[in-house]
Design a protein around this motif. Sequence first.
Motif, PDB file in Angstrom:
ATOM      1  N   ASP A  84       0.819  -1.207   0.000  1.00 25.68           N
ATOM      2  CA  ASP A  84       0.000   0.000   0.000  1.00 25.68           C
ATOM      3  C   ASP A  84       0.858   1.265   0.000  1.00 25.68           C
ATOM      4  OD1 ASP A  84       0.929  -0.710   2.482  1.00 25.68           O
ATOM      5  OD2 ASP A  84      -0.836  -0.028   3.570  1.00 25.68           O
ATOM      6  N   THR A 267      -9.120 -14.591   5.474  1.00 29.55           N
ATOM      7  CA  THR A 267      -9.562 -13.516   6.378  1.00 29.55           C
ATOM      8  C   THR A 267      -9.233 -13.874   7.814  1.00 29.55           C
ATOM      9  OG1 THR A 267     -11.351 -12.869   4.880  1.00 29.55           O
ATOM     10  CG2 THR A 267     -11.549 -12.190   7.184  1.00 29.55           C
ATOM     11  N   ALA A 373     -10.630  -1.024   2.461  1.00 24.45           N
ATOM     12  CA  ALA A 373      -9.184  -1.060   2.656  1.00 24.45           C
ATOM     13  C   ALA A 373      -8.428  -0.692   1.387  1.00 24.45           C
ATOM     14  CB  ALA A 373      -8.764  -2.450   3.134  1.00 24.45           C
ATOM     15  N   SER A 374      -8.958  -1.092   0.238  1.00 25.58           N
ATOM     16  CA  SER A 374      -8.263  -0.814  -1.014  1.00 25.58           C
ATOM     17  C   SER A 374      -8.285   0.666  -1.374  1.00 25.58           C
ATOM     18  CB  SER A 374      -8.896  -1.627  -2.145  1.00 25.58           C
ATOM     19  OG  SER A 374     -10.260  -1.267  -2.309  1.00 25.58           O
ATOM     20  N   GLU A 411       0.692  -5.111   9.697  1.00 25.97           N
ATOM     21  CA  GLU A 411      -0.464  -4.648   8.924  1.00 25.97           C
ATOM     22  C   GLU A 411      -0.266  -4.948   7.448  1.00 25.97           C
ATOM     23  OE1 GLU A 411      -2.979  -0.616   7.819  1.00 25.97           O
ATOM     24  OE2 GLU A 411      -1.153  -0.463   9.018  1.00 25.97           O
ATOM     25  N   ARG A 415      -2.686  -7.455   5.279  1.00 27.06           N
ATOM     26  CA  ARG A 415      -3.433  -6.947   4.125  1.00 27.06           C
ATOM     27  C   ARG A 415      -3.005  -7.628   2.831  1.00 27.06           C
ATOM     28  NH1 ARG A 415      -4.470  -0.564   5.376  1.00 27.06           N
ATOM     29  NH2 ARG A 415      -6.329  -0.899   6.636  1.00 27.06           N
ATOM     30  N   ASP A 418      -5.243 -10.675   3.116  1.00 33.25           N
ATOM     31  CA  ASP A 418      -6.635 -10.271   2.910  1.00 33.25           C
ATOM     32  C   ASP A 418      -6.670  -8.762   2.656  1.00 33.25           C
ATOM     33  OD1 ASP A 418      -9.325  -9.805   2.830  1.00 33.25           O
ATOM     34  OD2 ASP A 418      -9.684 -10.153   4.960  1.00 33.25           O
ATOM     35  N   PRO A 419      -6.689  -8.340   1.397  1.00 35.39           N
ATOM     36  CA  PRO A 419      -6.635  -6.906   1.074  1.00 35.39           C
ATOM     37  C   PRO A 419      -7.785  -6.096   1.665  1.00 35.39           C
ATOM     38  CG  PRO A 419      -6.190  -8.240  -0.878  1.00 35.39           C
ATOM     39  CD  PRO A 419      -6.676  -9.181   0.178  1.00 35.39           C
ATOM     40  N   GLN A 420      -8.885  -6.751   2.022  1.00 34.38           N
ATOM     41  CA  GLN A 420     -10.039  -6.028   2.552  1.00 34.38           C
ATOM     42  C   GLN A 420     -10.060  -5.993   4.083  1.00 34.38           C
ATOM     43  OE1 GLN A 420     -11.702  -4.453   0.258  1.00 34.38           O
ATOM     44  NE2 GLN A 420     -10.393  -5.495  -1.219  1.00 34.38           N
ATOM     45  N   LEU A 421      -8.986  -6.429   4.718  1.00 34.96           N
ATOM     46  CA  LEU A 421      -8.971  -6.507   6.183  1.00 34.96           C
ATOM     47  C   LEU A 421      -9.128  -5.123   6.809  1.00 34.96           C
ATOM     48  CD1 LEU A 421      -8.433  -8.308   8.737  1.00 34.96           C
ATOM     49  CD2 LEU A 421      -6.061  -7.554   8.562  1.00 34.96           C
ATOM     50  N   ASN A 422     -10.009  -5.030   7.810  1.00 36.29           N
ATOM     51  CA  ASN A 422     -10.141  -3.813   8.606  1.00 36.29           C
ATOM     52  C   ASN A 422      -9.246  -3.974   9.833  1.00 36.29           C
ATOM     53  OD1 ASN A 422     -11.040  -1.891  10.601  1.00 36.29           O
ATOM     54  ND2 ASN A 422     -12.879  -1.581   9.376  1.00 36.29           N
ATOM     55  N   ILE A 423      -8.136  -3.288   9.819  1.00 37.08           N
ATOM     56  CA  ILE A 423      -7.128  -3.477  10.864  1.00 37.08           C
ATOM     57  C   ILE A 423      -7.674  -3.136  12.245  1.00 37.08           C
ATOM     58  CG2 ILE A 423      -6.151  -1.159  10.652  1.00 37.08           C
ATOM     59  CD1 ILE A 423      -4.027  -4.269  11.060  1.00 37.08           C
TER      60      ILE A 423
END
Length: 510
Positions: A84, A267, A373-374, A411, A415, A418-423
Amino acid sequence: MRGPHNILRLIRTGATFERSGAMGVALDALEAPPRLRIAARVLGWPFRWLGYKGDPNLPPVTRAITALGPAYIKFGQILSTRADVVGTELAGQLRMLQDRLPPFPTDQARQIVAAELRQPVDLLFSEFSEPVAAASIAQVHRARVRDSGREVAVKVLRPGIGAAFRRDIDAFHFAASIIEALSPGSRRLRPRDVVSHFESVVTGEQDMRLEAAAASEFAENTRGDANFQVPRPHWPLSGRRILTSDWAEGLPMGDRDALIAAGHDVTHIATRVVQLFLQHALRDGFFHADMHHGNLKVAPNGDVIAYDFGIMGEIDEYTRRIYAEILMGFIKRDYRRVARVHFEAGYVPRDRDEAQFARALRAVGEPIFGADASQISMASLLAYLFEVTERFGMRTQTQLILLQRTMVVVEGVARSVDPQLNIWEAARPVVSDYIRSNLGPKALARDMARVAQTVGRYGPLLPQIVEHALWDRAHPDGVRPPPQPRARVPLWLVALLSLVAGAALGLGLG
């Protein structure tokens, strides 16, 4: 030796990036501002001929970093987890720095093992493979113990690695001194202290006995953690330059496609990586501080396997509580609370405005919440966070460097799985549990019980302390009693300690 001769080393760094074609790629990936781009080109281009050639078969940035040596590789490993920040393509190229560097000859590794354990390799191991992984500090061989038949990993320190690191770090120290001299405003970031901290970390990483001790302690701390495995060291087969531990079988954490193909819940794995790091940091104050993809696997049953314990982080209980409160403040979007904790801990100078600092933190946190997240630009967030620290005169907290660095790496790893992870959602249950256990009445009772234990150890001295305190108060200019072992403690403090000890004993026993 730190001195002007290091100027050549720093010029060669820029020249290597320029010669390998990495300069433009790196500046683009980091979205460098125009002034920095111009300065980098002006300083790098004239000295291009001084740069190391590197391996032309590697991508430009990876080629430059590997040519420059182990200290630069360490920084590259961190960037490899942050797609990212540097982009997916560059992060993928840098991932080879984690465990796919060129190995040194197996015959040389066998000689090191034999010299360290004072026995021929064939008497110790019935099998000893070619290198299966090679990183900046050491490489790993798969082997089988002759006596037990147990499959193990034998990690062997690279020859000459100490001298290579000292040369690089010497140049880093020189660069930090120049930066502080030319830019007084940078002193709040304590670049020399940061380099000294990095030096202490990598120096400890070069003694495999310390790594074995860290692995052993970490395994004991985490033996009850669900879905987590730590390979244990084999002490009789380990020494200063080698470490033998259980073999860890699993899929690489960085191979998302392989994890999905094997039927793993990516996930759950990504969430577990974040939660495990926070559990270890907050609960134990002792955590794996090098959790990049190359040091993590996923077992066939879905467990996260961590290995390579050369860099471990440690934080005291007070700092853990501060860190937990800051995280919880962000999770609850209570930026006033986050700001207040920063001021109370002394991270922000008292002469700054707390309300303004809270609004600046809101500008950091709000873009994260409710966004996919993206859609979050971590590079932009980090850049703005740096601006905030400068605006409010925040000094670098060297005791938090490893914690903050590892959080960034973890982090990035999570990610990538799982690129959509909400940290923040992943962190919430761990941080909430810690705060309930360590910031309530029970925690106060435990703290006071510890005070009582500390005072109790000095119990035999308390009568003398009280006697001398009373005598000093009654005869400030008089003749003192004969000298005896004593501590000069104010009378009010003696009384306070006595009251605290009594209350703590009552709470601890009640």
